[in-house]
Design a protein around this motif. Structure first.
Motif, PDB file in Angstrom:
ATOM      1  N   UNK A 162       0.826  -1.209   0.000  1.00 27.66           N
ATOM      2  CA  UNK A 162       0.000   0.000   0.000  1.00 27.66           C
ATOM      3  C   UNK A 162       0.861   1.260   0.000  1.00 27.66           C
ATOM      4  N   UNK A 163       2.034   1.183   0.655  1.00 26.24           N
ATOM      5  CA  UNK A 163       2.918   2.345   0.649  1.00 26.24           C
ATOM      6  C   UNK A 163       3.360   2.680  -0.769  1.00 26.24           C
ATOM      7  N   UNK A 164       3.678   1.634  -1.547  1.00 26.70           N
ATOM      8  CA  UNK A 164       4.051   1.849  -2.953  1.00 26.70           C
ATOM      9  C   UNK A 164       2.899   2.464  -3.732  1.00 26.70           C
ATOM     10  N   UNK A 165       1.679   2.007  -3.450  1.00 28.36           N
ATOM     11  CA  UNK A 165       0.497   2.518  -4.136  1.00 28.36           C
ATOM     12  C   UNK A 165       0.371   4.020  -3.925  1.00 28.36           C
ATOM     13  N   UNK A 166       0.510   4.479  -2.675  1.00 26.55           N
ATOM     14  CA  UNK A 166       0.343   5.903  -2.399  1.00 26.55           C
ATOM     15  C   UNK A 166       1.504   6.728  -2.934  1.00 26.55           C
ATOM     16  N   UNK A 167       2.693   6.125  -3.001  1.00 28.68           N
ATOM     17  CA  UNK A 167       3.810   6.809  -3.651  1.00 28.68           C
ATOM     18  C   UNK A 167       3.480   7.073  -5.118  1.00 28.68           C
ATOM     19  N   UNK A 168       2.866   6.092  -5.787  1.00 21.09           N
ATOM     20  CA  UNK A 168       2.487   6.250  -7.184  1.00 21.09           C
ATOM     21  C   UNK A 168       1.355   7.266  -7.349  1.00 21.09           C
ATOM     22  N   UNK A 169       0.452   7.333  -6.380  1.00 23.63           N
ATOM     23  CA  UNK A 169      -0.607   8.356  -6.419  1.00 23.63           C
ATOM     24  C   UNK A 169       0.020   9.747  -6.375  1.00 23.63           C
ATOM     25  N   UNK A 170       0.953   9.946  -5.456  1.00 26.13           N
ATOM     26  CA  UNK A 170       1.623  11.247  -5.364  1.00 26.13           C
ATOM     27  C   UNK A 170       2.415  11.559  -6.628  1.00 26.13           C
ATOM     28  N   UNK A 171       3.037  10.529  -7.195  1.00 26.21           N
ATOM     29  CA  UNK A 171       3.789  10.743  -8.436  1.00 26.21           C
ATOM     30  C   UNK A 171       2.865  11.164  -9.570  1.00 26.21           C
ATOM     31  N   UNK A 172       1.686  10.540  -9.658  1.00 33.24           N
ATOM     32  CA  UNK A 172       0.715  10.929 -10.672  1.00 33.24           C
ATOM     33  C   UNK A 172       0.236  12.354 -10.475  1.00 33.24           C
ATOM     34  N   UNK A 173       0.055  12.750  -9.215  1.00 32.12           N
ATOM     35  CA  UNK A 173      -0.363  14.122  -8.907  1.00 32.12           C
ATOM     36  C   UNK A 173       0.705  15.107  -9.365  1.00 32.12           C
ATOM     37  N   UNK A 174       1.970  14.830  -9.018  1.00 33.73           N
ATOM     38  CA  UNK A 174       3.062  15.738  -9.396  1.00 33.73           C
ATOM     39  C   UNK A 174       3.253  15.775 -10.911  1.00 33.73           C
ATOM     40  N   UNK A 175       3.126  14.629 -11.539  1.00 35.26           N
ATOM     41  CA  UNK A 175       3.320  14.560 -12.993  1.00 35.26           C
ATOM     42  C   UNK A 175       2.354  15.476 -13.724  1.00 35.26           C
ATOM     43  N   UNK A 176       1.083  15.418 -13.361  1.00 39.55           N
ATOM     44  CA  UNK A 176       0.081  16.212 -14.070  1.00 39.55           C
ATOM     45  C   UNK A 176       0.016  17.654 -13.570  1.00 39.55           C
ATOM     46  N   UNK A 177       0.579  17.929 -12.403  1.00 38.18           N
ATOM     47  CA  UNK A 177       0.587  19.305 -11.906  1.00 38.18           C
ATOM     48  C   UNK A 177       1.580  20.172 -12.664  1.00 38.18           C
ATOM     49  N   UNK A 178       2.479  19.551 -13.439  1.00 35.02           N
ATOM     50  CA  UNK A 178       3.441  20.344 -14.212  1.00 35.02           C
ATOM     51  C   UNK A 178       2.786  21.045 -15.396  1.00 35.02           C
ATOM     52  N   UNK A 179       1.610  20.561 -15.817  1.00 29.53           N
ATOM     53  CA  UNK A 179       0.927  21.132 -16.981  1.00 29.53           C
ATOM     54  C   UNK A 179      -0.056  22.213 -16.523  1.00 29.53           C
ATOM     55  N   UNK A 180       0.490  23.312 -15.998  1.00 27.39           N
ATOM     56  CA  UNK A 180      -0.361  24.335 -15.388  1.00 27.39           C
ATOM     57  C   UNK A 180      -1.211  25.070 -16.417  1.00 27.39           C
ATOM     58  N   UNK A 181      -0.646  25.333 -17.587  1.00 24.36           N
ATOM     59  CA  UNK A 181      -1.424  26.014 -18.619  1.00 24.36           C
ATOM     60  C   UNK A 181      -2.568  25.133 -19.113  1.00 24.36           C
ATOM     61  N   UNK A 182      -2.338  23.812 -19.163  1.00 31.18           N
ATOM     62  CA  UNK A 182      -3.405  22.898 -19.557  1.00 31.18           C
ATOM     63  C   UNK A 182      -4.530  22.913 -18.531  1.00 31.18           C
ATOM     64  N   UNK A 183      -4.165  22.994 -17.247  1.00 27.87           N
ATOM     65  CA  UNK A 183      -5.189  23.072 -16.196  1.00 27.87           C
ATOM     66  C   UNK A 183      -5.987  24.369 -16.324  1.00 27.87           C
ATOM     67  N   UNK A 184      -5.291  25.471 -16.596  1.00 24.26           N
ATOM     68  CA  UNK A 184      -5.978  26.757 -16.761  1.00 24.26           C
ATOM     69  C   UNK A 184      -6.898  26.727 -17.971  1.00 24.26           C
ATOM     70  N   UNK A 185      -6.405  26.160 -19.074  1.00 25.97           N
ATOM     71  CA  UNK A 185      -7.234  26.069 -20.279  1.00 25.97           C
ATOM     72  C   UNK A 185      -8.447  25.188 -20.032  1.00 25.97           C
TER      73      UNK A 185
END
Length: 264
Positions: A1-24
Motif C-alpha cells: 500500500x505504501x508503494x500505491x500511495x507513492x504512485x498516487x503522489x507521483x501521478x499528482x506531481x506529474x500532471x501538476x506540471x501542466x499548469x497552462x493545460x489546467x488553466x485552459x
C-alpha cells in the motif's frame, strides 16, 4: 500500500506540471458550464415545473458539479496502456513488483486529484457565484459525496483499462474506444440528467456502469439523493468498481499469456 500511495503522489506531481493545460481546461469547463446551465434552465422554464426531481438550484448543481468532475473522472479514455501493449513495453510492467492494473490506477487517482483541485473546483466556485446553486444538505452528504467521487474515478478508470487491454487481441481499438466514449457520455449523465431520460433509456443506463461515473456523485453532491438513497447510490458504485477491477484482472492475465515480445 505504501508503494500505491507513492504512485498516487507521483501521478499528482506529474500532471501538476501542466499548469497552462489546467488553466485552459478550467476556462473551457466554465464557458461550457454557463452554456449548459442556460440551456437546462430554459428547459425548466418551458416545463414550468421541476423535471425528474430537479428544480432550478439542483439543475444548476448538476451542471457545475458535472463540469467540476469532468477533468477528474476520465470519461474520454486513455491510450497509454494500449500503446505499451502494441510496443511490447507492457512486458516491463509485468516485471515490476506491483500489479500493472493497480499501478496505473494509482497514477490515475493522482491525475484526478490535481484536475479536481486545479481545474474543477475553480469552475465550481465560478458557477456558484453566477447562479443560485444547491449544495449538499449535510456533512454526511459532503463526506459520502467525496467517497462517491473517488469511486467514480475508479469505475471510469477500470472500464477504460479493460478497453485498452483489448489491444492484446486487436490491432486497432480506436473504434471500440470511440464507441465506449459516445455511449458513456450519453448514459453517464454528461449531457442531461439520467432521470430526464425516457423510461427505456433510463432503464438501460441504470443497468450499465456509466451513471456510477458521473450521475451518482452529482446526485449526492447536489442534494437530490439523501438518506437511505445515498447508501444505494454508493453501493451501486462499489459493485461496478469491483466488477470492472475483477474483469480487468481476468483480461490482463489472459493478455499476459498471449503476449509475445521480440527477443523472448
Amino acid at each position: 500500500m505504501n508503494t500505491f500511495w507513492v504512485l498516487v503522489r507521483a501521478g499528482f506531481r506529474r500532471h501538476s506540471t501542466y499548469r497552462l493545460a489546467l488553466l485552459a481546461g478550467m476556462t473551457t469547463n466554465s464557458v461550457f458550464g454557463i452554456i449548459r446551465a442556460s440551456i437546462l434552465l430554459a428547459a425548466l422554464t418551458s416545463a414550468n415545473a421541476s423535471i425528474g426531481g430537479y428544480d432550478r438550484p439542483t439543475t444548476i448543481a448538476f451542471v457545475w458539479w458535472g463540469q467540476a468532475l469532468l477533468g477528474a473522472v476520465n470519461l474520454w479514455g486513455f491510450a497509454e496502456v494500449k500503446d505499451r501493449v502494441r510496443s511490447g513495453d507492457i512486458a516491463v510492467d509485468f516485471l515490476r513488483p506491483i500489479d500493472p492494473q493497480f499501478a496505473y490506477l494509482a497514477g490515475d487517482l493522482g491525475r484526478a486529484g490535481i484536475n479536481l483541485v486545479g481545474r474543477g473546483l475553480p469552475a465550481l466556485l465560478l458557477g456558484a457565484l453566477l447562479f443560485d446553486m444547491a449544495w449538499p444538505p449535510s456533512a454526511v452528504s459532503w463526506a459520502v459525496g467525496a467517497v462517491s467521487v473517488g469511486l467514480a474515478v475508479v469505475v471510469a478508470f477500470s472500464g477504460n483499462f479493460v478497453i485498452n487491454l483489448l489491444a492484446f487481441w486487436l490491432i486497432e481499438i480506436r473504434g471500440i474506444t470511440l464507441l465506449w466514449m459516445i455511449t458513456g457520455g450519453l448514459l453517464c449523465g454528461l449531457y442531461l440528467p439520467v432521470p430526464w431520460f425516457p423510461d427505456w433509456l433510463r432503464t438501460l443506463a441504470q443497468w450499465s456502469p456509466f451513471p456510477s461515473m458521473l450521475q451518482n456523485p452529482i446526485d449526492i453532491l447536489a442534494g437530490r439523493v439523501v438518506g437511505a438513497d445515498i447508501a444505494s447510490a454508493v453501493a451501486v458504485q462499489v459493485f461496478w468498481a469491483i466488477v470492472l477491477l475483477a474483469l480487468g484482472q481476468v483480461v490482463l492475465r489472459a493478455g499476459r499469456r498471449r503476449l509475445e515480445v521480440q527477443g523472448g
